[in-house]
Scaffold this active site. Structure first.
Site, PDB file in Angstrom:
ATOM      1  N   CYS A 116       0.814  -1.229   0.000  1.00 23.67           N
ATOM      2  CA  CYS A 116       0.000   0.000   0.000  1.00 23.67           C
ATOM      3  C   CYS A 116       0.846   1.277   0.000  1.00 23.67           C
ATOM      4  CB  CYS A 116      -0.968   0.007   1.172  1.00 23.67           C
ATOM      5  SG  CYS A 116      -2.169  -1.318   1.051  1.00 23.67           S
ATOM      6  N   HIS A 256      -3.350   7.315   1.879  1.00 19.52           N
ATOM      7  CA  HIS A 256      -3.794   5.973   1.506  1.00 19.52           C
ATOM      8  C   HIS A 256      -5.185   5.744   2.117  1.00 19.52           C
ATOM      9  CE1 HIS A 256      -4.089   1.797   0.839  1.00 19.52           C
ATOM     10  NE2 HIS A 256      -3.771   1.416   2.055  1.00 19.52           N
ATOM     11  N   ASN A 286     -10.254   0.047  -0.149  1.00 24.29           N
ATOM     12  CA  ASN A 286      -8.791   0.132  -0.155  1.00 24.29           C
ATOM     13  C   ASN A 286      -8.275  -0.542  -1.427  1.00 24.29           C
ATOM     14  OD1 ASN A 286      -6.059  -0.263   0.246  1.00 24.29           O
ATOM     15  ND2 ASN A 286      -6.254  -1.011   2.350  1.00 24.29           N
TER      16      ASN A 286
HETATM   17  N1  ACO Z   1     -18.591  -7.818   9.597  1.00 27.18           N
HETATM   18  C1  ACO Z   1     -19.021  -8.025  10.838  1.00 27.18           C
HETATM   19  N2  ACO Z   1     -18.200  -8.295  11.854  1.00 27.18           N
HETATM   20  C2  ACO Z   1     -16.888  -8.362  11.611  1.00 27.18           C
HETATM   21  C3  ACO Z   1     -16.360  -8.173  10.319  1.00 27.18           C
HETATM   22  C4  ACO Z   1     -17.277  -7.895   9.291  1.00 27.18           C
HETATM   23  N3  ACO Z   1     -16.872  -7.675   8.025  1.00 27.18           N
HETATM   24  N4  ACO Z   1     -15.028  -8.305  10.377  1.00 27.18           N
HETATM   25  C5  ACO Z   1     -14.698  -8.569  11.651  1.00 27.18           C
HETATM   26  N5  ACO Z   1     -15.836  -8.613  12.400  1.00 27.18           N
HETATM   27  C6  ACO Z   1     -15.960  -8.862  13.816  1.00 27.18           C
HETATM   28  C7  ACO Z   1     -14.771  -9.612  14.407  1.00 27.18           C
HETATM   29  O1  ACO Z   1     -14.955 -11.005  14.232  1.00 27.18           O
HETATM   30  C8  ACO Z   1     -14.820  -9.211  15.852  1.00 27.18           C
HETATM   31  O2  ACO Z   1     -15.808  -9.993  16.490  1.00 27.18           O
HETATM   32  P1  ACO Z   1     -15.556 -10.561  17.993  1.00 27.18           P
HETATM   33  O3  ACO Z   1     -15.358  -9.308  18.818  1.00 27.18           O
HETATM   34  O4  ACO Z   1     -16.812 -11.296  18.256  1.00 27.18           O
HETATM   35  O5  ACO Z   1     -14.333 -11.392  17.879  1.00 27.18           O
HETATM   36  C9  ACO Z   1     -15.375  -7.783  15.812  1.00 27.18           C
HETATM   37  O6  ACO Z   1     -15.954  -7.619  14.508  1.00 27.18           O
HETATM   38  C10 ACO Z   1     -14.320  -6.719  16.041  1.00 27.18           C
HETATM   39  O7  ACO Z   1     -13.211  -7.013  15.231  1.00 27.18           O
HETATM   40  P2  ACO Z   1     -11.953  -6.094  15.269  1.00 27.18           P
HETATM   41  O8  ACO Z   1     -10.903  -6.678  14.367  1.00 27.18           O
HETATM   42  O9  ACO Z   1     -11.576  -5.750  16.693  1.00 27.18           O
HETATM   43  O10 ACO Z   1     -12.540  -4.769  14.619  1.00 27.18           O
HETATM   44  P3  ACO Z   1     -11.842  -3.375  14.462  1.00 27.18           P
HETATM   45  O11 ACO Z   1     -12.629  -2.323  15.115  1.00 27.18           O
HETATM   46  O12 ACO Z   1     -10.368  -3.456  14.774  1.00 27.18           O
HETATM   47  O13 ACO Z   1     -11.971  -3.135  12.910  1.00 27.18           O
HETATM   48  C11 ACO Z   1     -10.732  -3.336  10.883  1.00 27.18           C
HETATM   49  C12 ACO Z   1     -11.426  -4.067  12.020  1.00 27.18           C
HETATM   50  C13 ACO Z   1     -11.743  -2.502  10.135  1.00 27.18           C
HETATM   51  C14 ACO Z   1     -10.115  -4.374   9.960  1.00 27.18           C
HETATM   52  C15 ACO Z   1      -9.629  -2.421  11.459  1.00 27.18           C
HETATM   53  O14 ACO Z   1      -8.827  -3.161  12.354  1.00 27.18           O
HETATM   54  C16 ACO Z   1      -8.775  -1.829  10.408  1.00 27.18           C
HETATM   55  O15 ACO Z   1      -9.207  -1.002   9.615  1.00 27.18           O
HETATM   56  N6  ACO Z   1      -7.481  -2.149  10.395  1.00 27.18           N
HETATM   57  C17 ACO Z   1      -6.559  -1.588   9.454  1.00 27.18           C
HETATM   58  C18 ACO Z   1      -6.753  -2.208   8.113  1.00 27.18           C
HETATM   59  C19 ACO Z   1      -5.761  -1.632   7.153  1.00 27.18           C
HETATM   60  O16 ACO Z   1      -5.424  -0.480   7.213  1.00 27.18           O
HETATM   61  N7  ACO Z   1      -5.255  -2.444   6.294  1.00 27.18           N
HETATM   62  C20 ACO Z   1      -4.288  -1.964   5.416  1.00 27.18           C
HETATM   63  C21 ACO Z   1      -4.191  -2.922   4.390  1.00 27.18           C
HETATM   64  S1  ACO Z   1      -3.087  -2.206   3.291  1.00 27.18           S
HETATM   65  C22 ACO Z   1      -2.102  -3.344   2.553  1.00 27.18           C
HETATM   66  O17 ACO Z   1      -0.908  -3.200   2.628  1.00 27.18           O
HETATM   67  C23 ACO Z   1      -2.752  -4.496   1.852  1.00 27.18           C
END
Ligand code: ACO
Length: 329
Positions: A116, A256, A286
């Site tokens: 990314c 990003h 993304n």
């Molecule tokens: N729908 C519903 N529930 C979900 C989903 C979904 N799509 N995905 C995860 N959950 C659930 C999880 O299972 C978890 O449930 P639990 O508490 O019962 O275990 C709950 O939601 C909370 O999950 P978290 O991972 O704590 O959620 P968080 O608030 O951290 O958000 C997210 C998750 C959106 C992925 C966040 O962590 C994020 O944006 N991280 C950064 C992602 C990013 O920037 N990636 C870059 C990629 S770039 C590259 O180089 C490819």
């Protein structure tokens, strides 16, 4: 008289596939909801490439549009650099495929992987080639077809990513978009936080790796989230300082597009109103390396880039990697 060479952005272009997949569409096959995805990420919908479209096909259209914007023919290019984490094949480089299809018959071509953060890395590399006198006209493309790298049954990753491409043409004599400074960084101790474990030389594809889904993207979301919030702040500050500028000099931030909450935390840290930040995560999700050049090209299309503006591009991602480029439009 100074003989220091400059490099500037002479043209920009982007392409996103036709097919729109909304959060409501994903609700039909996954245990997820529009409400969860929007409130956690800011994403409403994403574009997904057709099965016959590879990353090179998306990048080709973005590249053609950037060349048209620059008023340049492909055979005038000296170099084609493609930032991608979803290349058409392991090798040859996707840059060679684009170089051939676009007719850049006088150019070298190579891929660069910083996931990314790929666009700031590729832009810096192209600009430095021009500043060093190695090249006069460089095409920088960032193109991704992440839809082919996702486990569509894994709600924690597949809702986050989309497909698309952006491109810029760099020249030594462009009066606009001068590259002032860059900061590029990496922390390879974080490789396990975000990766595709199998399919490379460490774990070649086998029945076992396929059964275990190890050729799909795996991510520690909360850790990447914390990293993104911290590194955007640090990398932007470092790049501005290197350019002899201050936070208040920033006219436009092009971050990003990973998560709207990460972008909002950057706005708070820099005391920037959201009007000074380019956001399109709601429509495209993304798109990895492509997200920054797509946002830059859309900002230009919307008339948001004005001569003299200080524009800061910042990306972060798997590696872990990060990169900031400061431009004067
Ligand atoms: N729908 C519903 N529930 C979900 C989903 C979904 N799509 N995905 C995860 N959950 C659930 C999880 O299972 C978890 O449930 P639990 O508490 O019962 O275990 C709950 O939601 C909370 O999950 P978290 O991972 O704590 O959620 P968080 O608030 O951290 O958000 C997210 C998750 C959106 C992925 C966040 O962590 C994020 O944006 N991280 C950064 C992602 C990013 O920037 N990636 C870059 C990629 S770039 C590259 O180089 C490819």
């Amino acid at each position: 008289m100074s003989t220091k060479r400059r490099a500037g952005i002479a043209g920009v272009g982007y392409y996103v596939p036709e097919r729109v997949v909304t959060n409501f569409d994903l609700e039909k096959t996954l245990n997820t909801s529009d409400e969860w995805i929007q409130s956690r990420t800011g994403i409403r919908e994403r574009r997904i490439a057709a099965p016959e479209q590879a990353a090179s096909d998306l990048g080709l259209i973005a590249a053609q549009r950037a060349l048209a914007d620059a008023g340049m023919a492909a055979d005038q290019l000296d170099m084609v650099i493609v930032a991608t984490a979803s290349p058409d094949m392991v090798f040859p480089a996707t840059a060679c495929i684009i170089q051939d299809k676009i007719g850049a018959v006088n150019a070298g071509a190579f891929d660069l992987t910083a996931v990314c953060a790929g666009f700031p890395y590729a832009l810096t590399t192209g600009a430095q080639m021009i500043k060093a006198g190695q090249a006069e006209r460089v095409l920088v493309v960032a193109t991704e077809k992440f839809s082919g790298l996702l486990d569509w049954n894994d709600r924690s990753t597949c809702v986050l990513m989309g497909d698309g491409a952006g491109a810029v043409v760099l020249t030594a004599d462009s009066p606009q978009g001068e590259i002032l400074t860059s900061v590029l960084g990496a922390d390879g101790s974080g490789i396990d936080q975000l990766c595709i474990p199998a399919g490379g030389s460490a774990r070649p594809a086998s029945h076992e790796t396929i059964e275990q889904g190890l050729h799909f993207m795996k991510m520690n979301g909360p850790e990447i989230y914390k990293f993104g919030v911290r590194i955007i702040g640090e990398a932007v500050e470092q790049a501005l300082t290197k350019a002899g500028l201050q936070e208040k000099d920033m006219d436009l931030l092009v971050p990003h597009q990973a998560n709207i909450r990460i972008i909002q935390s950057a706005a708070k840290r820099f005391n920037l109103p959201m009007e000074k930040i380019v956001v399109n995560i709601d429509r495209y999700s993304n798109t990895s390396a492509a997200s920054i050049p797509i946002a830059l090209a859309e900002a230009k299309e919307a008339g948001r880039l004005k001569p003299g503006m200080i524009i800061v591009l910042v990306g972060f991602g798997a590696g872990l990697t990060w990169g900031t480029v400061v431009l004067r439009w």
